[in-house]
Design a protein around this motif. Structure first.
Motif, PDB file in Angstrom:
ATOM      1  N   GLU A 460       0.785  -1.079   0.070  1.00  0.00           N
ATOM      2  CA  GLU A 460       0.066   0.190   0.067  1.00  0.00           C
ATOM      3  C   GLU A 460       0.993   1.147  -0.266  1.00  0.00           C
ATOM      4  O   GLU A 460       2.176   1.862   0.751  1.00  0.00           O
ATOM      5  N   ILE A 461       0.395   1.613  -1.103  1.00  0.00           N
ATOM      6  CA  ILE A 461       1.791   3.258  -1.445  1.00  0.00           C
ATOM      7  C   ILE A 461       1.068   4.283  -0.030  1.00  0.00           C
ATOM      8  O   ILE A 461       0.365   4.711   0.719  1.00  0.00           O
ATOM      9  N   GLY A 462       2.537   4.631   0.696  1.00  0.00           N
ATOM     10  CA  GLY A 462       2.135   5.708   2.230  1.00  0.00           C
ATOM     11  C   GLY A 462       1.600   5.104   2.906  1.00  0.00           C
ATOM     12  O   GLY A 462       1.611   5.812   3.490  1.00  0.00           O
ATOM     13  N   LYS A 463       2.174   3.598   3.028  1.00  0.00           N
ATOM     14  CA  LYS A 463       2.080   2.799   4.738  1.00  0.00           C
ATOM     15  C   LYS A 463       3.092   3.055   5.236  1.00  0.00           C
ATOM     16  O   LYS A 463       4.282   2.206   4.336  1.00  0.00           O
ATOM     17  N   GLY A 464       3.150   2.748   5.919  1.00  0.00           N
ATOM     18  CA  GLY A 464       4.144   2.163   7.161  1.00  0.00           C
ATOM     19  C   GLY A 464       3.731   1.336   7.912  1.00  0.00           C
ATOM     20  O   GLY A 464       2.888   0.738   8.289  1.00  0.00           O
ATOM     21  N   GLU A 465       4.473   0.644   9.251  1.00  0.00           N
ATOM     22  CA  GLU A 465       4.472  -0.091   9.769  1.00  0.00           C
ATOM     23  C   GLU A 465       4.962  -0.249  11.114  1.00  0.00           C
ATOM     24  O   GLU A 465       5.820   0.054  11.530  1.00  0.00           O
ATOM     25  N   LEU A 466       4.614  -0.801  12.077  1.00  0.00           N
ATOM     26  CA  LEU A 466       5.416  -1.091  13.477  1.00  0.00           C
ATOM     27  C   LEU A 466       5.709  -2.508  14.029  1.00  0.00           C
ATOM     28  O   LEU A 466       5.075  -3.364  12.848  1.00  0.00           O
ATOM     29  N   LEU A 467       7.818  -2.025  14.279  1.00  0.00           N
ATOM     30  CA  LEU A 467       7.698  -3.280  13.788  1.00  0.00           C
ATOM     31  C   LEU A 467       8.248  -3.327  15.314  1.00  0.00           C
ATOM     32  O   LEU A 467       8.391  -4.872  15.750  1.00  0.00           O
ATOM     33  N   LEU A 468       8.420  -3.070  16.057  1.00  0.00           N
ATOM     34  CA  LEU A 468       8.323  -3.127  17.885  1.00  0.00           C
ATOM     35  C   LEU A 468       7.818  -2.611  18.698  1.00  0.00           C
ATOM     36  O   LEU A 468       8.182  -1.275  18.842  1.00  0.00           O
ATOM     37  N   GLU A 469       6.825  -2.968  19.306  1.00  0.00           N
ATOM     38  CA  GLU A 469       6.339  -2.171  20.328  1.00  0.00           C
ATOM     39  C   GLU A 469       6.914  -1.556  21.282  1.00  0.00           C
ATOM     40  O   GLU A 469       7.903  -2.092  22.326  1.00  0.00           O
ATOM     41  N   GLY A 470       6.655  -0.731  21.997  1.00  0.00           N
ATOM     42  CA  GLY A 470       7.413   0.276  23.154  1.00  0.00           C
ATOM     43  C   GLY A 470       6.248   0.873  23.913  1.00  0.00           C
ATOM     44  O   GLY A 470       5.280   1.217  23.876  1.00  0.00           O
ATOM     45  N   THR A 471       6.956   1.603  24.880  1.00  0.00           N
ATOM     46  CA  THR A 471       5.817   1.801  25.744  1.00  0.00           C
ATOM     47  C   THR A 471       6.178   3.806  26.298  1.00  0.00           C
ATOM     48  O   THR A 471       5.536   4.596  26.450  1.00  0.00           O
ATOM     49  N   GLU A 472       7.791   4.289  25.956  1.00  0.00           N
ATOM     50  CA  GLU A 472       8.119   5.678  26.270  1.00  0.00           C
ATOM     51  C   GLU A 472       8.778   6.561  24.836  1.00  0.00           C
ATOM     52  O   GLU A 472       8.592   7.573  24.979  1.00  0.00           O
ATOM     53  N   VAL A 473       8.825   6.135  24.292  1.00  0.00           N
ATOM     54  CA  VAL A 473      10.051   6.368  22.984  1.00  0.00           C
ATOM     55  C   VAL A 473       9.740   5.759  21.967  1.00  0.00           C
ATOM     56  O   VAL A 473       9.685   4.382  21.478  1.00  0.00           O
ATOM     57  N   ALA A 474       9.669   6.527  21.474  1.00  0.00           N
ATOM     58  CA  ALA A 474       9.081   5.932  19.529  1.00  0.00           C
ATOM     59  C   ALA A 474      10.168   5.581  19.157  1.00  0.00           C
ATOM     60  O   ALA A 474      10.254   7.544  18.574  1.00  0.00           O
ATOM     61  N   VAL A 475      10.962   5.879  18.087  1.00  0.00           N
ATOM     62  CA  VAL A 475      11.938   5.637  16.748  1.00  0.00           C
ATOM     63  C   VAL A 475      11.009   5.311  15.629  1.00  0.00           C
ATOM     64  O   VAL A 475      10.809   3.583  15.566  1.00  0.00           O
ATOM     65  N   ILE A 476      11.196   6.324  14.749  1.00  0.00           N
ATOM     66  CA  ILE A 476      10.820   5.818  13.559  1.00  0.00           C
ATOM     67  C   ILE A 476      12.229   6.445  12.003  1.00  0.00           C
ATOM     68  O   ILE A 476      12.509   6.753  12.937  1.00  0.00           O
ATOM     69  N   SER A 477      12.022   4.815  11.835  1.00  0.00           N
ATOM     70  CA  SER A 477      12.986   4.852  10.659  1.00  0.00           C
ATOM     71  C   SER A 477      12.563   5.255   9.431  1.00  0.00           C
ATOM     72  O   SER A 477      11.596   4.374   9.602  1.00  0.00           O
ATOM     73  N   LEU A 478      13.877   4.929   8.501  1.00  0.00           N
ATOM     74  CA  LEU A 478      13.416   5.717   6.908  1.00  0.00           C
ATOM     75  C   LEU A 478      14.204   4.941   6.069  1.00  0.00           C
ATOM     76  O   LEU A 478      15.675   4.840   6.380  1.00  0.00           O
ATOM     77  N   GLY A 479      13.981   3.652   6.083  1.00  0.00           N
ATOM     78  CA  GLY A 479      14.751   3.283   4.957  1.00  0.00           C
ATOM     79  C   GLY A 479      15.647   1.604   5.994  1.00  0.00           C
ATOM     80  O   GLY A 479      15.623   1.178   6.936  1.00  0.00           O
ATOM     81  N   THR A 480      16.544   1.469   4.748  1.00  0.00           N
ATOM     82  CA  THR A 480      17.827   0.102   5.673  1.00  0.00           C
ATOM     83  C   THR A 480      18.318   0.442   6.734  1.00  0.00           C
ATOM     84  O   THR A 480      19.269  -0.321   7.525  1.00  0.00           O
ATOM     85  N   ILE A 481      18.664   1.597   7.474  1.00  0.00           N
ATOM     86  CA  ILE A 481      18.859   2.449   8.157  1.00  0.00           C
ATOM     87  C   ILE A 481      18.389   1.260   9.467  1.00  0.00           C
ATOM     88  O   ILE A 481      19.072   1.350  10.942  1.00  0.00           O
ATOM     89  N   ALA A 482      17.316   1.138  10.130  1.00  0.00           N
ATOM     90  CA  ALA A 482      16.308   0.326  10.372  1.00  0.00           C
ATOM     91  C   ALA A 482      17.261  -0.987  11.104  1.00  0.00           C
ATOM     92  O   ALA A 482      17.082  -1.539  12.078  1.00  0.00           O
ATOM     93  N   GLU A 483      17.491  -1.338  10.182  1.00  0.00           N
ATOM     94  CA  GLU A 483      18.529  -2.679  11.202  1.00  0.00           C
ATOM     95  C   GLU A 483      19.987  -2.642  12.357  1.00  0.00           C
ATOM     96  O   GLU A 483      19.064  -2.357  12.989  1.00  0.00           O
ATOM     97  N   ASN A 484      20.268  -1.116  11.515  1.00  0.00           N
ATOM     98  CA  ASN A 484      20.957  -0.451  12.662  1.00  0.00           C
ATOM     99  C   ASN A 484      20.118   0.210  13.834  1.00  0.00           C
ATOM    100  O   ASN A 484      20.764  -0.023  15.377  1.00  0.00           O
ATOM    101  N   VAL A 485      19.292   0.990  13.957  1.00  0.00           N
ATOM    102  CA  VAL A 485      18.066   1.038  14.808  1.00  0.00           C
ATOM    103  C   VAL A 485      17.553  -0.442  15.607  1.00  0.00           C
ATOM    104  O   VAL A 485      17.754  -0.752  16.880  1.00  0.00           O
TER     105      VAL A 485
END
Length: 591
Positions: A460-485
């Motif tokens: 779906e064009i323009g659709k993001g995804e939650l990869l990991l649940e958490g409670t205090e801080v949200a990290v939004i990554s773009l592209g392949t830097i997701a692996e380092n995150v």
């Protein structure tokens, strides 16, 4: 044991003290020096080997640095660097805090113009020549060495067109080796081939038609012949053109036999040229190969698919489609503007065009992206290879600006897959009734998955995804830097407090996902392998401001500076996108 000539050359002044008969000996030493260093340190090989004699003759005949020498496609210039005072530090070439792999003004007074991209030398040298006339310096020489197929670029012709009606004291040297990184293409190549095999261009000499005095072709490996030509050319005022024939990879048999592979061969045995085995068995594919092989899969099922690249069939892996469907895959030469508008033209006729172009080279066709593609809302698919940091090629080649310069363009979709499977699915999705142009950015180097070749899935064009649940801080990554995150989050104690989202797209943003995220989290970190200024993080800040969210937002990415050369580990640490630095930022935010 014979005394080395090269070891006593610390500047062109030393070179000019030699007798002419010693210059061929120096050429052998210089060629061996380049081979020995590049064999162990890596870098661009074939282009510099091909111009050893030309480089010696230029610095011998002309009074550099007072006479101004501009190289085109700077990977020809290794010999130039070695002869101009950088011999003893040449082994630092392309390394962090070492020599740049390309001429660079801040590095040496002999580097008159910074050159990493092609076809700029004629315009730059013409500018210098006109400036010399304005200053009354009429005897000064200005030399542009155009090589590796750069003469076919539109910008080179713009420079020639202007120079031909100027009174500038400009010498354009065409280093004609019939190859860039891949073999040269096009009608101009055919014309030059005729010239060098003895068909004397007379009335149809394209260079003379542009008001240049044309000389050649001459043997670029004959130092004495080159020196005689330069002596004659120095006496002639105004624009002149010398056609020089060289062999790319000259002096190393394997580099002459396989000029594509030995453009930048990696490590090899200096004496034989034998490539050292790279450890690739069992490793994930390079992203470029995932692109190239996937395009072939798609083209087999859809005869309307077209592939286009400006002079990078090997580098972009469009070569796979060129082999499988030669009538539907086009290398248009070093002509990024033409590549984009050609793609637009084909798109008007219902074809599905994948334009494979390095992020850093798309900069050269920015107007075409806006004027010819986006305004007309033509569904061209831009496949932006080498997006992000690229390592040892340095500031001229890092693909870090595309998010910022494309984000402001209406109608344009911008996607950044986090891995090879997502890239494959985006390439598949793009050919299903696309309504707008799209840019798909992916990095240099290998991916992270061995199971990349999965069944296609429409995204779906323009659709993001939650990869990991958490409670205090949200990290939004773009592209392949997701692996380092992902690795950074896994390394911290309070990992359960950190949520990880993959944006997937810069434009359009997944606004539903962002509303949910900002409603839940008061601390947000964005991570991108692109310029922070105007980039993905800026888009998130704008969204938050527009909707009056008060969350604290920290943007990680490339700072507002040009990042020099170095290996990827070093560069990630410098820009704080390595795992340790990302983890530190998250920990600080948690506290």
């Amino acid at each position: 044991m014979e005394k080395s000539i090269l070891n006593n050359i610390d500047s062109p002044l030393d070179l000019r003290k030699l007798s002419r008969k010693k210059l061929p000996v120096l050429a052998k030493e210089l060629r061996k020096f380049i081979i020995d260093i590049v064999a162990t340190k890596e870098g661009h090989l074939g282009a510099s080997l091909g111009v050893v004699e030309l480089t010696i003759a230029l610095h011998y005949a002309f009074n550099t640095p007072d006479d101004l020498l501009v190289w085109d496609v700077g990977h020809q210039a290794y010999g130039h660097k070695i002869l101009t005072g950088r011999r003893d530090i040449f082994d630092t070439n392309r390394q962090l805090h070492g020599l740049s792999g390309f001429p660079k003004r801040s590095e040496s007074e002999y580097d008159t113009f910074g050159v990493g991209h092609s076809s700029t030398s004629i315009s730059a040298a013409l500018g210098m020549a006109i400036a010399s006339n304005l200053k009354g310096e009429y005897s000064k020489q200005h030399i542009a060495v155009v090589g590796d197929a750069s003469i076919a670029s539109g910008m080179a012709f713009e420079g020639l067109n202007h120079a031909g009606v100027s009174k500038a004291n400009l010498l354009v040297i065409l280093n004609d080796n019939a190859i860039g990184i891949d073999p040269s293409v096009g009608a101009l190549k055919q014309y030059l081939t005729k010239a060098k095999v003895g068909h004397k261009p007379q009335q149809d000499n394209i260079i003379e038609a542009l008001n240049f005095n044309y000389f050649g072709p001459v043997d670029g490996h004959d130092i004495e012949g080159l020196l005689k030509a330069f002596e004659e050319l120095k006496k002639i005022q105004g624009p002149k053109f010398l056609h020089v024939i060289t062999t790319k990879g000259k002096g190393l048999q394997k580099a002459e036999e396989d000029q594509v592979k030995y453009h930048a061969p990696g490590k090899f045995v200096a004496d034989t040229g034998e490539l050292l085995p790279s450890i690739s068995a069992g490793l994930p594919l390079k992203y470029q190969d995932v692109f190239g092989l996937t395009l072939v899969d798609l083209a087999r099922k859809n005869e309307k698919i077209i592939g286009i690249t400006p002079a990078m069939p090997t580098g972009s892996s469009l070569k796979y489609m060129m082999d499988a469907f030669p009538e539907r895959a086009f290398d248009v030469g070093i002509a990024e503007q033409h590549a984009v508008t050609l793609s637009a033209g084909m798109a008007t006729q219902g074809f599905i065009v994948y334009c494979a172009i390095y992020s850093t080279f798309l900069q050269r066709a920015y107007d075409q992206v806006i004027h010819d593609v986006a305004i007309q809302n033509l569904p061209v698919i831009f496949c932006l290879d080498r997006a992000g940091l690229v390592g040892e090629d340095g500031a001229t080649h890092h693909g870090i600006f595309d998010i910022a310069y494309l984000r402001c363009v209406p109608n344009l979709i911008i996607a950044a897959p986090r891995d090879e499977v997502e890239l494959r699915n985006l390439l598949y999705t793009a050919q299903i009734d696309l309504k707008h142009p799209i840019a798909i950015r992916y990095p240099r180097g290998r991916g992270v998955r061995l199971d990349w070749k999965q069944e296609f899935k429409e995204l779906e064009i323009g659709k993001g995804e939650l990869l990991l649940e958490g409670t205090e801080v949200a990290v939004i990554s773009l592209g392949t830097i997701a692996e380092n995150v992902k690795l950074a989050i896994a390394s911290i104690e309070a990992k359960d407090k950190v949520a990880h989202y993959d944006a997937g797209f810069v434009k359009p943003l997944d606004e539903a996902l962002l509303h949910e995220l900002f409603s839940k989290f008061k601390k947000v970190i964005t991570v991108e392998e692109g310029a922070i200024s105007g980039g993905f993080g800026s888009a998130i800040l704008e969204f938050a401001a527009k909707h009056n969210y008060s969350s604290k937002i920290k943007c990680l990415g490339i700072p507002d500076q040009f990042i020099e050369q170095g290996n990827m580990k070093e560069l990630y640490e410098i820009v704080k996108l390595d795992v340790t630095s990302i983890a530190h930022t998250i920990n600080v935010f948690l506290k």
